[in-house]
Structures are given as structure tokens and as C-alpha cells.
Write a protein that holds these residues in place. Structure first.
Motif, PDB file in Angstrom:
ATOM      1  N   LYS A  56       0.935  -1.122  -0.014  1.00  0.00           N
ATOM      2  CA  LYS A  56       0.137   0.137  -0.042  1.00  0.00           C
ATOM      3  C   LYS A  56       0.758   1.168  -0.026  1.00  0.00           C
ATOM      4  O   LYS A  56       1.785   1.414   0.861  1.00  0.00           O
ATOM      5  CB  LYS A  56      -1.166   0.074   1.057  1.00  0.00           C
ATOM      6  CG  LYS A  56      -1.607  -1.244   1.263  1.00  0.00           C
ATOM      7  CD  LYS A  56      -1.195  -2.042   2.385  1.00  0.00           C
ATOM      8  CE  LYS A  56      -2.406  -3.289   2.734  1.00  0.00           C
ATOM      9  NZ  LYS A  56      -1.587  -4.309   3.377  1.00  0.00           N
ATOM     10  N   ASP A  58       0.663   5.578  -0.049  1.00  0.00           N
ATOM     11  CA  ASP A  58      -0.421   6.661  -0.186  1.00  0.00           C
ATOM     12  C   ASP A  58       0.380   8.047  -1.116  1.00  0.00           C
ATOM     13  O   ASP A  58       1.648   8.066  -0.551  1.00  0.00           O
ATOM     14  CB  ASP A  58      -0.506   7.385   1.395  1.00  0.00           C
ATOM     15  CG  ASP A  58      -1.681   6.708   2.065  1.00  0.00           C
ATOM     16  OD1 ASP A  58      -2.319   5.750   1.508  1.00  0.00           O
ATOM     17  OD2 ASP A  58      -1.629   6.770   3.374  1.00  0.00           O
ATOM     18  N   ARG A 111      -4.548   6.309  -2.575  1.00  0.00           N
ATOM     19  CA  ARG A 111      -3.980   5.255  -1.713  1.00  0.00           C
ATOM     20  C   ARG A 111      -4.028   4.056  -3.026  1.00  0.00           C
ATOM     21  O   ARG A 111      -4.983   3.671  -3.511  1.00  0.00           O
ATOM     22  CB  ARG A 111      -4.760   4.582  -0.572  1.00  0.00           C
ATOM     23  CG  ARG A 111      -4.190   3.267  -0.081  1.00  0.00           C
ATOM     24  CD  ARG A 111      -4.815   2.935   1.342  1.00  0.00           C
ATOM     25  NE  ARG A 111      -4.288   3.984   2.169  1.00  0.00           N
ATOM     26  CZ  ARG A 111      -4.768   4.370   3.460  1.00  0.00           C
ATOM     27  NH1 ARG A 111      -5.865   3.557   3.759  1.00  0.00           N
ATOM     28  NH2 ARG A 111      -4.414   5.210   4.168  1.00  0.00           N
ATOM     29  N   TRP A 112      -2.843   3.530  -3.188  1.00  0.00           N
ATOM     30  CA  TRP A 112      -2.333   2.794  -4.352  1.00  0.00           C
ATOM     31  C   TRP A 112      -2.077   1.170  -3.537  1.00  0.00           C
ATOM     32  O   TRP A 112      -1.242   1.214  -2.693  1.00  0.00           O
ATOM     33  CB  TRP A 112      -1.200   2.950  -4.854  1.00  0.00           C
ATOM     34  CG  TRP A 112      -0.806   1.993  -5.934  1.00  0.00           C
ATOM     35  CD1 TRP A 112       0.851   1.699  -6.243  1.00  0.00           C
ATOM     36  CD2 TRP A 112      -1.411   1.414  -7.304  1.00  0.00           C
ATOM     37  NE1 TRP A 112       0.711   0.957  -7.243  1.00  0.00           N
ATOM     38  CE2 TRP A 112      -0.425   0.645  -7.782  1.00  0.00           C
ATOM     39  CE3 TRP A 112      -2.724   1.322  -7.621  1.00  0.00           C
ATOM     40  CZ2 TRP A 112      -0.860   0.055  -8.883  1.00  0.00           C
ATOM     41  CZ3 TRP A 112      -3.014   0.494  -8.713  1.00  0.00           C
ATOM     42  CH2 TRP A 112      -2.027  -0.203  -9.276  1.00  0.00           C
ATOM     43  N   CYS A 113      -3.063   0.408  -3.862  1.00  0.00           N
ATOM     44  CA  CYS A 113      -3.102  -0.997  -3.179  1.00  0.00           C
ATOM     45  C   CYS A 113      -2.539  -1.948  -4.333  1.00  0.00           C
ATOM     46  O   CYS A 113      -3.290  -2.157  -5.314  1.00  0.00           O
ATOM     47  CB  CYS A 113      -4.186  -1.461  -2.648  1.00  0.00           C
ATOM     48  SG  CYS A 113      -4.953  -0.424  -1.245  1.00  0.00           S
ATOM     49  N   ASN A 145      -4.273  -5.894   6.461  1.00  0.00           N
ATOM     50  CA  ASN A 145      -5.641  -5.711   5.965  1.00  0.00           C
ATOM     51  C   ASN A 145      -6.493  -7.325   5.892  1.00  0.00           C
ATOM     52  O   ASN A 145      -5.490  -8.226   5.648  1.00  0.00           O
ATOM     53  CB  ASN A 145      -5.792  -4.889   4.610  1.00  0.00           C
ATOM     54  CG  ASN A 145      -5.185  -5.819   3.335  1.00  0.00           C
ATOM     55  OD1 ASN A 145      -3.934  -5.749   3.269  1.00  0.00           O
ATOM     56  ND2 ASN A 145      -5.940  -6.222   2.457  1.00  0.00           N
ATOM     57  N   PHE A 207      -8.880  -2.162   5.868  1.00  0.00           N
ATOM     58  CA  PHE A 207      -7.352  -1.666   6.222  1.00  0.00           C
ATOM     59  C   PHE A 207      -7.119  -0.904   7.362  1.00  0.00           C
ATOM     60  O   PHE A 207      -7.928  -0.114   7.737  1.00  0.00           O
ATOM     61  CB  PHE A 207      -6.861  -0.911   5.046  1.00  0.00           C
ATOM     62  CG  PHE A 207      -6.957  -1.216   3.619  1.00  0.00           C
ATOM     63  CD1 PHE A 207      -6.065  -1.942   3.090  1.00  0.00           C
ATOM     64  CD2 PHE A 207      -8.279  -1.322   2.624  1.00  0.00           C
ATOM     65  CE1 PHE A 207      -6.214  -2.558   1.506  1.00  0.00           C
ATOM     66  CE2 PHE A 207      -8.619  -2.020   1.603  1.00  0.00           C
ATOM     67  CZ  PHE A 207      -7.252  -2.588   1.053  1.00  0.00           C
TER      68      PHE A 207
END
Length: 269
Positions: A56, A58, A111-113, A145, A207
Motif C-alpha cells: 500500500k 499513499d 491510496r494505491w494497493c 488488511n 485496512f
């Protein structure tokens, strides 16, 4: 085992079958139900799975949208707050570097998951090359998560999720919607909740911070008891994601395979 998920304490007594996922260990299956039992629980009831192996990042700052617009294959300008979408990160040949879900949590806050640390390196390199005013913050092990998946997942979460009036509630969360909630009431443990998953079934992902992880795990398991909740391992997930037609690195896409060859052209704007 030098590092492990915040949920390991709850998982370890249930199984002795673990597989290494980057810097942690996750269950393959649970002897009490087995892979087939976990599969059918996800199809007919509800399962919970530790997905802390996801990476993850941000991405925040006035140039966050510009940076992500260069980095991923979907049109980030069309992504509204409290929404996400599946997208790809490709190299200059069109080969897929990584895939994942990008969420917009606020103005200039994303947010890049995703699957690998390579995503973070690409984002940081692009930001430096273009002198963007954007920070790429790797959450690493600070944000475990859970995936709560299956037709009973919504009923389960409605029992324990509290949301404030100014954010989307459970009834308003459509596919790839996101919100922030608390456990049980306004004083409970905070978390991000997304209607997303890797099963093709109705499902959600939580998360949270490591400090709140075990309390959230216990609440999910307690609330899910009436629905027949079972923990799920990676073997059952692999079967389910293949049936749902969901791609995986090293399978549907690999180095040298571009997005269209991998059948992922729908994620390319």
C-alpha cells in the motif's frame, strides 16, 4: 519467521500450513475445513482472509493526480472521492509491471494497493524526474488488511461497522466504493473499508493499523459466527480468482507480456 502479519497470532493455532509471501507468512489452508470447505464457504456464506501481503502506498500532495496520471493506465482525473478502480502500471513497452486498486480518499490524497514494491520505485522515480510536489509514502507493515468475502459479507459487516454522516455508509458502498469506519461505535477502532476483493463474490476489504488489527479480527469472527464464517487460505483463493477470470502476476501476465496480450485491455484508457 522474522516478520509476520498482525493477524498471525490468530491464524497460527488454526493451521501449520503456511507459505511465505514477501516478508510474511500466510496460510495455505486450514485443516478444520480444508481448501474445498473454504472454497464453498466463500461461495455460499462468508470467509475472512489475511491479505496483508498487499503493498500500500499513499500518494499525497498538489501534484498527486499528475503523478498517478503518468504512472497508471486509467484516467485518474475521472476518479471521484471515496471511489477506486482497478488499473495497471506498465513499462515503456506496455508490459505490465504491477496491477492493483487505486482509491481517491480526498483532494490530492490517493491510496494505491498493489502487488509489488516495484510500484513504489516507479512512482518515486517519476515524481523526481518531473519535479512533482507529491509524496509517495510506503505503508509497508503498518497497515495489515483483511478480505471479508462471500454473499453474507454485507450482513456481517453491518453488525460491526459504524460510519459518520459525512462519509458513505454500508448501503451507499457500490463496487469499488470506499469509506472510513469504526468498530461498533464512534469510539471504536478506525479503519478504511472498501467494497473490493479478489474472488468475484460480494466482498469487502478492511485496512487498519497494526495496533487495532487483532480487535478487528476478533470482532469479524464473532459477528460472522451466525453466518458460518471460516478463515480462508491461498489455495482456495487461487481457485476462486481463476473461476472469476481475475488476473495474477506470473500467470496471466509476466515480464514481456503487454496489457492487451494479457487480456487486460479493459483497464487501459
Amino acid at each position: 519467521i522474522s516478520q509476520y502479519s498482525a493477524f498471525y497470532e490468530r491464524l497460527a493455532p488454526l493451521t501449520n500450513q503456511f507459505t511465505p509471501v514477501r516478508d510474511l507468512w500466510t496460510p495455505v489452508s486450514f485443516p478444520s475445513t480444508g481448501t474445498l470447505g473454504e472454497y464453498w464457504a466463500c461461495r455460499n456464506a462468508v470467509t475472512v482472509q489475511d491479505m496483508s501481503g498487499l503493498r500500500k502506498y499513499d500518494v499525497v500532495g498538489p501534484d498527486a493526480e499528475k503523478l498517478l496520471q503518468l504512472a497508471v493506465t486509467r484516467n485518474v482525473a475521472k476518479l471521484p472521492q471515496w471511489r477506486g478502480f482497478y488499473t495497471l502500471m506498465c513499462d515503456q513497452t506496455g508490459a505490465v509491471i504491477d496491477d492493483g486498486t487505486l482509491f481517491c480518499l480526498g483532494e490530492n490524497v490517493y491510496r494505491w494497493c498493489c502487488g509489488t514494491e516495484e510500484s513504489g520505485r516507479v512512482l518515486s522515480t517519476l515524481a523526481a524526474q518531473h519535479n512533482f510536489h507529491a509524496r509517495v509514502h510506503a505503508l509497508e507493515n503498518s497497515m495489515p488488511n483483511l478480505a471479508i468475502q462471500g454473499p453474507k459479507s454485507r450482513e456481517l459487516l453491518k453488525k460491526i461497522v459504524f460510519t459518520q454522516p459525512h462519509v458513505p455508509n454500508m448501503d451507499q458502498l457500490k463496487w469499488f466504493g470506499a469509506t472510513v469506519g469504526r468498530l461498533n461505535d464512534r469510539d471504536g477502532s478506525p479503519f478504511m473499508l472498501a467494497r473490493s476483493g479478489y474472488t468475484g463474490e460480494l466482498g469487502y476489504e478492511i485496512f487498519c493499523t497494526k495496533a487495532d488489527a487483532l480487535a478487528i479480527w476478533d470482532a469479524v469472527m464473532e459477528a460472522g459466527e451466525e453466518f458460518g464464517i471460516v478463515p480462508m487460505g491461498s489455495d482456495a483463493l487461487e481457485t476462486i480468482r481463476i473461476e472469476a477470470g481475475l488476473a495474477a502476476a506470473g500467470a496471466e501476465f509476466a515480464p514481456g507480456v503487454d496489457a492487451f496480450e494479457a487480456g487486460l485491455g479493459f483497464a487501459v484508457d
